[in-house]
Design a protein around this motif. Structure first.
Motif, short mmCIF file in Angstrom:
data_model
loop_
_atom_site.label_atom_id
_atom_site.label_comp_id
_atom_site.label_asym_id
_atom_site.label_seq_id
_atom_site.Cartn_x
_atom_site.Cartn_y
_atom_site.Cartn_z
N GLU A 1 0.58 1.02 3.49
CA GLU A 1 0.49 0.27 2.24
C GLU A 1 1.80 0.41 1.46
O GLU A 1 2.37 1.50 1.42
N PRO A 2 2.26 -0.68 0.85
CA PRO A 2 3.53 -0.61 0.10
C PRO A 2 3.35 0.05 -1.26
O PRO A 2 3.34 -0.60 -2.31
N THR A 3 3.19 1.39 -1.23
CA THR A 3 3.01 2.16 -2.47
C THR A 3 4.19 3.11 -2.66
O THR A 3 4.87 3.48 -1.69
N VAL A 4 4.37 3.54 -3.90
CA VAL A 4 5.45 4.48 -4.20
C VAL A 4 5.24 5.79 -3.45
O VAL A 4 6.19 6.37 -2.90
N GLU A 5 4.00 6.27 -3.40
CA GLU A 5 3.71 7.53 -2.70
C GLU A 5 4.05 7.44 -1.22
O GLU A 5 4.62 8.37 -0.64
N ASN A 6 3.70 6.32 -0.59
CA ASN A 6 4.04 6.14 0.82
C ASN A 6 5.55 6.08 1.02
O ASN A 6 6.07 6.58 2.02
N ALA A 7 6.23 5.45 0.08
CA ALA A 7 7.70 5.40 0.16
C ALA A 7 8.29 6.80 0.06
O ALA A 7 9.17 7.18 0.85
N LYS A 8 7.80 7.60 -0.88
CA LYS A 8 8.31 8.98 -1.05
C LYS A 8 8.06 9.82 0.19
O LYS A 8 8.91 10.62 0.60
N ASN A 9 6.89 9.64 0.80
CA ASN A 9 6.47 10.53 1.88
C ASN A 9 6.90 10.08 3.27
O ASN A 9 6.86 10.88 4.22
N ASN A 10 7.32 8.81 3.41
CA ASN A 10 7.56 8.29 4.75
C ASN A 10 8.93 7.64 4.95
O ASN A 10 9.33 7.41 6.10
N ILE A 11 9.63 7.33 3.87
CA ILE A 11 10.95 6.70 4.01
C ILE A 11 12.00 7.63 3.43
O ILE A 11 12.03 7.87 2.22
N PHE A 12 12.84 8.16 4.30
CA PHE A 12 13.79 9.18 3.89
C PHE A 12 15.22 8.65 3.79
O PHE A 12 16.17 9.43 3.62
N ARG A 28 6.26 -2.50 8.22
CA ARG A 28 6.55 -2.33 9.65
C ARG A 28 5.94 -1.03 10.18
O ARG A 28 5.62 -0.93 11.37
N LEU A 29 5.78 -0.05 9.29
CA LEU A 29 5.17 1.22 9.67
C LEU A 29 3.64 1.19 9.53
O LEU A 29 2.98 2.22 9.70
#
Length: 208
Positions: free
Chosen positions: A70-81, A66-67
């Motif tokens: 890319e569905p990556t672990v790094e993107n999750a760490k940096n963008n989903i709090f 939705r953002l």
């Protein structure tokens, strides 16, 4: 939940979810101690109850999509709090700020961001106070600073938010404008109820 992430390529996701689970487990214990302390030592406890959750893998990847990420672990760490989430329900609005002050005194609760939707409600009427904290999780490999979202609401705010969530889940997209208008009216009524109940509490205290 974690057994499904045991393949080699999924292990980074498993590790991400585990460290957030550990953060929630530790904070749960800390909050339970504070809750019990207030119940046994102080005359008044601002906390009604506490809920916890860790987002599932599918929820995280859907949010990244939705953002437009890319569905990556790094993107999750940096963008989903809000991978790890804790919700504290209080009796009155003033109690919310008492809990924030209480948490700010915990030396390892690093408050990164405060979103005050009580003083500045969302356009649909949503009210809550969101704390983004960074909490140190101690692993065998070292300390992992982990972001956790803490939402603090009154009972009335939580009731409204729960109903609003179910309505929007049903519609998937935005609800019809007539529904949006009625939800906003209900939010205003609930806010007025919160204020009246708090005034009633003070009136009773003045009679004692």
């Amino acid at each position: 939940m974690y057994e499904a992430l045991l393949t080699e390529e999924m292990k980074p996701w498993r590790d991400l979810l585990l460290v957030h689970k550990f953060a929630v487990d530790e904070i749960r214990t800390r909050l339970s101690i504070l809750d019990e302390e207030f119940r046994n030592i102080h005359d008044y406890n601002p906390i009604e109850h506490i809920r916890y959750r860790v987002k599932k893998f599918n929820s995280i990847t859907e949010k990244l999509e939705r953002l437009n990420l890319e569905p990556t672990v790094e993107n999750a760490k940096n963008n989903i709090f809000d991978i790890a989430g804790i919700r504290i329900i209080c009796t009155f609005t003033a109690d919310i700020y008492s809990v924030v002050e209480l948490l700010s005194k915990q030396h390892d609760f690093k408050i990164v961001e405060i979103k005050d939707y009580i003083k500045n409600p969302k356009s649909n009427g949503y009210k809550s106070l969101h704390l983004h904290i960074e909490y140190p999780v101690f692993l065998s490999s070292g300390i992992v600073p982990t972001r956790v979202e803490i939402q603090i609401r009154t009972i009335a705010m939580d009731f409204w938010a729960s109903i609003e969530h179910k309505i929007y889940y049903k519609y998937r997209e935005k609800a019809p404008k007539s529904i949006q208008r009625q939800l906003k009216e209900c939010a205003d009524l609930i806010s007025d109820l919160d204020n009246r109940m708090y005034s009633l509490k003070h009136s009773i205290n003045d009679l004692e």
